[in-house]
Design an enzyme around this catalytic site. Structure first.
Site, mmCIF file in Angstrom:
data_model
loop_
_atom_site.group_PDB
_atom_site.id
_atom_site.type_symbol
_atom_site.label_atom_id
_atom_site.label_comp_id
_atom_site.label_asym_id
_atom_site.label_seq_id
_atom_site.Cartn_x
_atom_site.Cartn_y
_atom_site.Cartn_z
ATOM 1 N N GLY A 187 1.388 -1.196 0.506
ATOM 2 C CA GLY A 187 -0.021 0.175 0.033
ATOM 3 C C GLY A 187 1.085 1.072 -0.027
ATOM 4 O O GLY A 187 2.034 1.562 -0.602
ATOM 5 N N SER A 188 0.399 2.336 0.350
ATOM 6 C CA SER A 188 0.588 3.471 0.403
ATOM 7 C C SER A 188 -0.227 4.970 -0.256
ATOM 8 O O SER A 188 -0.663 4.999 0.076
ATOM 9 C CB SER A 188 2.449 3.411 0.508
ATOM 10 N N ARG A 189 0.879 5.316 -0.805
ATOM 11 C CA ARG A 189 -0.310 6.457 -1.602
ATOM 12 C C ARG A 189 0.013 6.468 -3.640
ATOM 13 O O ARG A 189 1.004 6.429 -4.073
ATOM 14 C CB ARG A 189 -0.160 7.894 -0.896
#
Length: 218
Positions: A187-189
């Site tokens: 995940g993350s952005r």
């Protein structure tokens, strides 16, 4: 601002596969689970390992799923599964749409428009949580696409858990809208910059589905 009507997932369950770039994480966990399960009948230590190892392997398989999608129509579609974290006007007239990806989201990112990849740049950095403002200095990969709307910039940003970004395609590649272009492990952005004059069709807090949710408005 109304939600996009294309924000619901359209995964084809028969077409779910595993993401490219997942093997360094998957193979050791699946192998550990398999060996511990085989030895569990004869070894108490193996039985103690089998349960958490199997749970971890199942979690990895879920994290690295890569479902087939019915790609939506529209000029700009979401490059990531997640939640719209912020929508910010930029000094140069563009609008940045930041999409936060949790560990439960699909981690494969897709091309927001059809075009040619003109640049794929890896920039080293930190690993603070992606919802933190300081995450703009995190490890990231900056993409530029030559499209019918001109240059489109997209940035994959690593977070506290996601420490590896895996681009699938090199500079110079022609891509179709919704085509898989890379993976952020865990995940993350993803930040997408819309050109000046392009109105945003999503709002902060809205869930997005890569290849399905339309980001711009007619």
């Amino acid at each position: 601002m109304p939600h996009s009507q294309t924000s619901a997932p359209r995964d084809s369950r028969a077409g779910v596969r595993l993401a490219r770039g997942a093997s360094p994480w998957l193979l050791p966990t699946v192998a550990t689970a398999a060996v511990s399960l085989l030895r569990a009948r004869r070894s108490g230590a193996a039985r103690a390992v089998a349960v958490p190892a199997t749970a971890l392997a199942a979690g990895m398989l879920w994290f690295f799923r890569d479902p087939e999608r019915e790609i939506a129509t529209g000029r700009v579609i979401s490059p990531a599964d997640g939640v719209v974290q912020s929508i910010m006007p930029w000094k140069d007239g563009r609008t940045r749409v930041a999409i936060f990806m949790s560990p439960l989201n699909v981690h494969v990112n897709r091309a927001p428009l059809a075009g040619t990849v003109t640049s794929v740049e890896h920039i080293p950095g930190g690993f603070v949580p992606a919802f933190n403002k300081e995450s703009e200095n995190n490890e990231r990969v900056v993409w530029h696409f030559d499209t019918e709307l001109g240059d489109i910039e997209m940035i994959q940003i690593a977070g506290a858990v996601a420490r590896r970004i895996v681009p699938y395609i090199p500079e110079g590649t022609k891509v179709e809208q919704g085509e898989r272009i890379g993976l952020i492990r865990f995940g993350s952005r993803v930040d997408l910059y819309l050109p000046e004059g392009v109105d945003v069709a999503v709002e902060v807090g809205q869930k997005t589905v890569a290849g399905v949710t339309r980001i711009d408005r007619d």
